[in-house]
Design a protein around this motif. Structure first.
Motif, PDB file in Angstrom:
ATOM      1  N   LYS A  41       5.460  21.473  33.944  1.00 26.18           N
ATOM      2  CA  LYS A  41       6.758  21.805  34.060  1.00 26.18           C
ATOM      3  C   LYS A  41       7.554  21.192  35.142  1.00 26.18           C
ATOM      4  O   LYS A  41       7.225  21.074  36.236  1.00 26.18           O
ATOM      5  CB  LYS A  41       7.235  23.467  33.576  1.00 26.18           C
ATOM      6  CG  LYS A  41       6.262  24.036  32.564  1.00 26.18           C
ATOM      7  CD  LYS A  41       6.799  25.902  32.508  1.00 26.18           C
ATOM      8  CE  LYS A  41       6.450  25.925  31.860  1.00 26.18           C
ATOM      9  NZ  LYS A  41       6.433  27.522  31.744  1.00 26.18           N
ATOM     10  N   GLU A  42       8.671  20.396  34.473  1.00 27.32           N
ATOM     11  CA  GLU A  42       9.979  20.496  35.864  1.00 27.32           C
ATOM     12  C   GLU A  42      10.439  21.753  36.248  1.00 27.32           C
ATOM     13  O   GLU A  42      10.929  22.022  35.552  1.00 27.32           O
ATOM     14  CB  GLU A  42      10.588  19.306  35.351  1.00 27.32           C
ATOM     15  CG  GLU A  42      10.632  18.036  35.188  1.00 27.32           C
ATOM     16  CD  GLU A  42      11.281  16.832  35.112  1.00 27.32           C
ATOM     17  OE1 GLU A  42      12.263  16.965  35.893  1.00 27.32           O
ATOM     18  OE2 GLU A  42      11.329  16.413  34.591  1.00 27.32           O
ATOM     19  N   VAL A  43       9.962  21.558  37.835  1.00 18.87           N
ATOM     20  CA  VAL A  43      10.553  23.759  38.187  1.00 18.87           C
ATOM     21  C   VAL A  43      11.579  23.012  38.834  1.00 18.87           C
ATOM     22  O   VAL A  43      11.939  24.009  39.196  1.00 18.87           O
ATOM     23  CB  VAL A  43       9.334  23.964  38.554  1.00 18.87           C
ATOM     24  CG1 VAL A  43       8.369  24.454  38.201  1.00 18.87           C
ATOM     25  CG2 VAL A  43       8.925  23.325  40.059  1.00 18.87           C
ATOM     26  N   SER A  44      12.004  22.123  39.549  1.00 23.71           N
ATOM     27  CA  SER A  44      13.089  22.333  40.323  1.00 23.71           C
ATOM     28  C   SER A  44      14.035  20.955  39.913  1.00 23.71           C
ATOM     29  O   SER A  44      15.035  20.532  40.642  1.00 23.71           O
ATOM     30  CB  SER A  44      12.483  21.804  41.899  1.00 23.71           C
ATOM     31  OG  SER A  44      11.944  20.264  40.995  1.00 23.71           O
ATOM     32  N   ALA A  45      14.519  21.038  38.895  1.00 20.12           N
ATOM     33  CA  ALA A  45      15.194  19.821  38.459  1.00 20.12           C
ATOM     34  C   ALA A  45      16.527  20.040  38.243  1.00 20.12           C
ATOM     35  O   ALA A  45      16.663  21.245  37.746  1.00 20.12           O
ATOM     36  CB  ALA A  45      15.151  19.711  36.772  1.00 20.12           C
TER      37      ALA A  45
ATOM     38  N   GLY B 112      15.299  11.092  58.561  1.00 14.89           N
ATOM     39  CA  GLY B 112      16.978  11.615  58.701  1.00 14.89           C
ATOM     40  C   GLY B 112      17.453  13.006  59.044  1.00 14.89           C
ATOM     41  O   GLY B 112      17.878  13.817  59.812  1.00 14.89           O
ATOM     42  N   LYS B 113      17.072  14.007  57.760  1.00 21.14           N
ATOM     43  CA  LYS B 113      17.487  15.399  57.930  1.00 21.14           C
ATOM     44  C   LYS B 113      16.201  16.251  58.554  1.00 21.14           C
ATOM     45  O   LYS B 113      16.395  17.147  58.005  1.00 21.14           O
ATOM     46  CB  LYS B 113      17.468  15.826  55.945  1.00 21.14           C
ATOM     47  CG  LYS B 113      18.136  14.844  55.197  1.00 21.14           C
ATOM     48  CD  LYS B 113      19.143  15.003  54.451  1.00 21.14           C
ATOM     49  CE  LYS B 113      19.862  14.946  53.354  1.00 21.14           C
ATOM     50  NZ  LYS B 113      19.947  13.085  52.730  1.00 21.14           N
ATOM     51  N   GLY B 114      15.191  15.807  58.920  1.00 21.59           N
ATOM     52  CA  GLY B 114      14.040  16.225  59.208  1.00 21.59           C
ATOM     53  C   GLY B 114      12.781  16.926  58.424  1.00 21.59           C
ATOM     54  O   GLY B 114      12.246  16.524  58.522  1.00 21.59           O
ATOM     55  N   TYR B 115      13.058  16.693  56.850  1.00 18.59           N
ATOM     56  CA  TYR B 115      12.196  16.822  56.288  1.00 18.59           C
ATOM     57  C   TYR B 115      13.175  16.747  54.266  1.00 18.59           C
ATOM     58  O   TYR B 115      13.865  16.398  54.390  1.00 18.59           O
ATOM     59  CB  TYR B 115      11.487  18.579  55.710  1.00 18.59           C
ATOM     60  CG  TYR B 115      12.863  19.475  55.654  1.00 18.59           C
ATOM     61  CD1 TYR B 115      13.527  20.163  54.450  1.00 18.59           C
ATOM     62  CD2 TYR B 115      14.037  20.008  57.337  1.00 18.59           C
ATOM     63  CE1 TYR B 115      14.803  20.845  54.444  1.00 18.59           C
ATOM     64  CE2 TYR B 115      15.184  21.208  56.553  1.00 18.59           C
ATOM     65  CZ  TYR B 115      15.224  20.232  55.248  1.00 18.59           C
ATOM     66  OH  TYR B 115      17.041  21.562  54.898  1.00 18.59           O
ATOM     67  N   SER B 116      12.451  16.566  54.074  1.00 21.75           N
ATOM     68  CA  SER B 116      12.612  16.139  52.387  1.00 21.75           C
ATOM     69  C   SER B 116      11.207  17.393  51.283  1.00 21.75           C
ATOM     70  O   SER B 116      10.276  17.377  51.584  1.00 21.75           O
ATOM     71  CB  SER B 116      12.427  14.584  52.477  1.00 21.75           C
ATOM     72  OG  SER B 116      11.238  13.612  51.981  1.00 21.75           O
ATOM     73  N   PHE B 117      11.507  17.040  50.030  1.00 21.83           N
ATOM     74  CA  PHE B 117      10.808  17.338  49.089  1.00 21.83           C
ATOM     75  C   PHE B 117      10.991  16.517  47.826  1.00 21.83           C
ATOM     76  O   PHE B 117      11.838  16.460  46.874  1.00 21.83           O
ATOM     77  CB  PHE B 117      11.652  19.093  48.287  1.00 21.83           C
ATOM     78  CG  PHE B 117      11.289  19.975  49.563  1.00 21.83           C
ATOM     79  CD1 PHE B 117      10.254  20.776  49.672  1.00 21.83           C
ATOM     80  CD2 PHE B 117      12.460  20.118  50.413  1.00 21.83           C
ATOM     81  CE1 PHE B 117      10.213  21.677  50.535  1.00 21.83           C
ATOM     82  CE2 PHE B 117      11.884  21.218  51.597  1.00 21.83           C
ATOM     83  CZ  PHE B 117      10.933  21.415  51.381  1.00 21.83           C
ATOM     84  N   THR B 118       9.634  16.583  47.092  1.00 23.75           N
ATOM     85  CA  THR B 118       9.915  15.228  46.293  1.00 23.75           C
ATOM     86  C   THR B 118       8.743  15.909  44.698  1.00 23.75           C
ATOM     87  O   THR B 118       7.486  16.517  45.425  1.00 23.75           O
ATOM     88  CB  THR B 118       8.930  13.640  46.825  1.00 23.75           C
ATOM     89  OG1 THR B 118       9.312  13.607  47.588  1.00 23.75           O
ATOM     90  CG2 THR B 118       8.817  13.475  45.423  1.00 23.75           C
ATOM     91  N   GLU B 119       9.021  16.509  43.851  1.00 18.75           N
ATOM     92  CA  GLU B 119       8.223  16.239  42.777  1.00 18.75           C
ATOM     93  C   GLU B 119       7.173  16.241  42.240  1.00 18.75           C
ATOM     94  O   GLU B 119       7.905  14.915  41.868  1.00 18.75           O
ATOM     95  CB  GLU B 119       9.071  17.494  42.357  1.00 18.75           C
ATOM     96  CG  GLU B 119       8.878  18.409  40.613  1.00 18.75           C
ATOM     97  CD  GLU B 119       9.070  19.017  39.413  1.00 18.75           C
ATOM     98  OE1 GLU B 119       8.729  19.841  38.178  1.00 18.75           O
ATOM     99  OE2 GLU B 119      10.355  19.162  39.922  1.00 18.75           O
ATOM    100  N   ILE B 120       6.251  16.289  41.703  1.00 18.68           N
ATOM    101  CA  ILE B 120       4.876  15.526  41.010  1.00 18.68           C
ATOM    102  C   ILE B 120       5.380  15.695  40.131  1.00 18.68           C
ATOM    103  O   ILE B 120       5.355  16.724  39.452  1.00 18.68           O
ATOM    104  CB  ILE B 120       4.002  15.698  41.876  1.00 18.68           C
ATOM    105  CG1 ILE B 120       3.740  15.777  43.226  1.00 18.68           C
ATOM    106  CG2 ILE B 120       2.628  14.717  41.211  1.00 18.68           C
ATOM    107  CD1 ILE B 120       1.960  15.634  44.007  1.00 18.68           C
TER     108      ILE B 120
END
Length: 548
Positions: free
Chosen positions: A22-26, A133-141
Motif C-alpha cells: 500500500k501507499e501509506v504516506s500519500a 538542504g533540509k538535513g533529511y528527506s523521506f522517500t516512500e518505496i
C-alpha cells in the motif's frame, strides 16, 4: 508450509508484507498530509526567525521546512548552488559490486543492475538529496508484486512536513498518521536519507538553517537597495503653477505629476509646467548594497559548494580554479558515498531480504566517478611482467581499456611483430626481413620494449687480418662473451624499466659506475699486452727474414 524468518528493519520494527503493498504516506487534500504550504518568510524578522528555529529544535519543524522551501524559491543563488550539488551526484553512474562469486550472488547482483537501468532514477535520487538542504528527506518505496516477486516500482518523494522525530531522542523518525498523531514508520517502506552539514540533530544539521539567516539579511539589503533606487534612481517630477491658479488647477497638476511616472501621459493647462530633475545630479551610489549582496552570496557558495570559483567570478582571488574544483570534488565524493550507504541500507538490503530472505553477503551499490588512469603507463608496466610469466586475466585488461572480448568470427588485428614473421610475398622465405630498428640496435626502440638480440658470434670471421691477429681477435671474442652478456643483461633491465629515451639515458649514466666491468677490463688489458708482445715478435721475425 515453509516458515519464513521474521524480518526487521534497522530500528527493530517487524516487516508487515501486507502493508508494503500500500501507499501509506500519500498526500490528502482534506487530511493532515496536505500539499498546501504556508509562507513564514513573508515579513520575516530576526525575532520571528529565532522563534521558528527554536520550534524546530523542540521537534516541531513545520515552519522551518516551509521557510527552507521559500528560500529555494526566492533566492536564485541558493537555488542554483544547492541544485548544482544535488545534480552533480544524481548524474554519477551507479555500479553494483557482487556480494560473492557463487551463481546465487551473481544472480542477486544482476537483478539490482537490471533495475538501475531506469530513466527515472536520476530524478528519484535528486529528490532524495533534498536532505542536503533540509538535513533529511523521506522517500516512500512503492513495491511491485504483480508477478509474485518483490521489486521497487518507483521511489516517491514525500514532503518532510509529514514526518516527525520521536520526542525522547529527536532522532527516531515517525510518520504523521491520518488522525494527526505520530505513528511508527512501516519497516522496509521508506528511504530515510540524512546528509548532515554538521554533527548533531537532523533538525539542526541542514544547510537551510545557515541559509535562513543569510537570506533574511540579503532580503533587508535588497529592500533597502530598492527603496534607494526608487528614491534616487528615478527623476524627480516637479509641477509648477502660476499665482492665479485656484485649488482645482492645483489638484489637476498634482494628478498629472503623480500619474506621469506610470502613464507617461498627462494634460495640464498652458499656465502650468512639469520639470524633471535628473537623479545623477544628487551624486548617489549603490555600490555598498551590491557589495553586501555579493558577499552574502559568497558565504552561501562556501557553505554549499565549499568554494566560490565555480559560482562567483573574481580576478585575483585566493586559490586557483583547479584547487577550488578539487574542493567541490571532495564534497561530491562524500555525498556519493553517503547516498550509496543510504540506498544499500534502506533499499538494496530490504529488497534482497524480501525476494531471497536474509543473506550473509549482499550486493553493494557504489556511486563514484571513474578515476582517470594512464593506460600507456599500465601497458608499459604489465607487458614485461607478462613476458616473465605473470598470469594476467585477459578480461581484466580488456576492462581497463573499456573493450569487450572479440567473438570467434570477428576480424582480429595482429601485432607488427607477428606480421613481420609471416612469409615474404616476393621472396617466399620463411620470414620477412626484420625491421631496421631490430637490425641496427639491440633494443626495439620503436616499440619502447627490448627487442630480440642476436647471440654473440664466436666463429672466426673473414676480416682480411693476418692469421696470428685473426686468431687473437677470435680468442678475445670468445673469452669476453660471458662478461658482455652479463653487462647487457643489466642494461636490458634498465631499458625495460625506462618509459622514455631521456629516462633510459639518465639511468645508464647513473648506473655506469656500478656496471660489472672489472673482468672485462682485465681481459682487454691482457689482450692489449698480448697484442703488443705478438706485434713485436712479428716485427722481429720479419726483420730476421729480411736480413737472411
Amino acid at each position: 508450509m515453509v516458515n519464513r524468518p521474521q524480518l526487521v528493519d534497522q530500528w527493530g520494527r517487524p516487516v508487515k508484507r501486507a502493508e508494503l503493498r500500500k501507499e501509506v504516506s500519500a498526500p490528502t487534500l482534506s487530511g493532515v498530509r496536505s500539499p498546501i504550504s504556508g509562507y513564514p518568510g513573508n515579513g520575516l524578522t530576526p525575532d520571528r526567525l529565532a522563534v521558528i528555529l527554536r520550534e524546530a529544535d523542540a521537534g516541531d519543524p513545520i515552519r522551518y521546512l516551509e521557510l527552507a522551501e521559500t528560500i529555494e524559491e526566492r533566492d536564485p543563488h541558493y537555488a542554483g548552488v544547492i541544485a548544482t550539488r544535488k545534480r552533480s551526484v544524481s548524474q554519477v553512474e551507479m555500479t553494483v559490486e557482487d556480494g560473492g562469486e557463487t551463481s546465487h550472488d551473481l544472480e542477486m547482483a544482476q537483478m539490482v543492475r537490471d533495475w538501475l537501468d531506469r530513466d527515472e532514477l536520476a530524478d528519484e535520487t535528486f529528490h532524495i538529496l533534498d536532505a542536503i538542504g533540509k538535513g533529511y528527506s523521506f522517500t516512500e518505496i512503492i513495491w511491485d508484486t504483480s508477478m509474485g516477486q518483490w521489486m521497487p516500482e518507483r521511489l516517491e518523494y514525500r514532503d518532510p512536513r509529514w514526518f516527525r522525530f520521536a520526542r525522547h531522542d529527536l532522532s527516531t523518525p515517525m510518520m504523521i498518521g491520518e488522525t494527526g498523531q505520530e505513528e511508527e514508520m512501516e519497516a522496509f517502506k521508506f528511504i530515510h536519507a540524512r546528509i548532515a552539514a554538521k554533527s548533531g540533530l537532523a533538525l539542526r544539521s541542514g544547510l537551510a538553517r545557515l541559509a535562513t539567516w543569510n537570506w533574511m539579511f540579503k532580503a533587508y539589503t535588497q529592500r533597502d537597495w530598492a527603496i534607494f533606487t526608487q528614491t534616487y534612481g528615478q527623476p524627480i517630477r516637479i509641477g509648477k503653477y502660476g499665482p492665479g491658479a485656484d485649488q482645482k488647477d492645483q489638484d489637476t497638476l498634482f494628478r498629472a505629476v503623480a500619474n506621469i511616472g506610470g502613464d507617461c501621459a498627462a494634460i495640464i493647462p498652458d499656465s502650468m509646467m512639469i520639470e524633471f530633475v535628473e537623479a545623477k545630479s544628487i551624486g548617489s551610489s549603490t555600490d555598498h548594497y551590491e557589495r553586501r549582496a555579493d558577499w552574502l552570496d559568497k558565504q552561501i557558495s562556501k557553505a554549499v559548494l565549499g568554494q566560490t570559483a565555480t559560482t562567483d567570478a573574481e580576478t585575483g582571488g585566493l586559490g586557483s580554479g583547479k584547487e577550488h574544483r578539487e574542493v567541490q570534488k571532495d564534497i561530491e565524493t562524500a555525498d556519493c558515498r553517503a547516498l550509496a550507504a543510504i540506498l544499500n541500507r534502506d533499499l538494496i538490503r530490504p529488497w534482497i531480504d524480501l525476494e531471497y530472505g536474509p543473506q550473509k553477503r549482499y550486493p553493494r551499490l557504489r556511486i563514484a566517478r571513474p578515476e582517470p588512469e594512464d593506460l600507456k603507463a599500465f601497458s608499459d608496466a604489465i607487458a614485461p611482467m607478462i613476458d616473465r610469466g605473470l598470469r594476467v586475466s585477459a578480461s581484466d585488461v580488456l576492462d581497463k581499456f573499456g573493450m569487450r572480448e572479440a567473438p570467434a568470427s570477428a576480424k582480429i588485428l595482429t601485432p607488427m611483430a607477428a606480421t613481420a614473421a609471416q612469409p615474404h610475398p616476393e621472396t617466399g622465405g620463411s620470414g620477412a626481413v626484420p625491421p631496421e630498428s631490430a637490425v641496427q640496435y639491440p633494443f626495439n626502440t620503436r616499440l619502447g620494449q627490448p627487442g630480440p638480440r642476436a647471440p654473440l658470434q664466436t666463429q672466426t670471421r673473414s676480416t682480411g687480418l693476418s692469421e696470428p691477429l685473426g686468431v687473437s681477435v677470435d680468442r678475445l671474442q670468445q673469452e669476453a662473451a660471458p662478461d658482455i652478456e652479463r653487462m647487457l643483461e643489466q642494461i636490458e633491465v634498465m631499458l625495460e624499466a625506462a618509459t622514455s629515451l631521456d629516462e633510459a639515458k639518465a639511468m645508464l649514466l647513473e648506473a655506469y659506475p656500478d656496471l660489472e666491468s672489472d673482468g672485462l677490463a682485465d681481459l682487454f688489458a691482457e689482450a692489449f699486452l698480448a697484442a703488443e708482445a705478438g706485434g713485436r715478435a712479428l716485427i722481429e721475425a720479419e726483420a730476421e727474414e729480411a736480413d737472411g
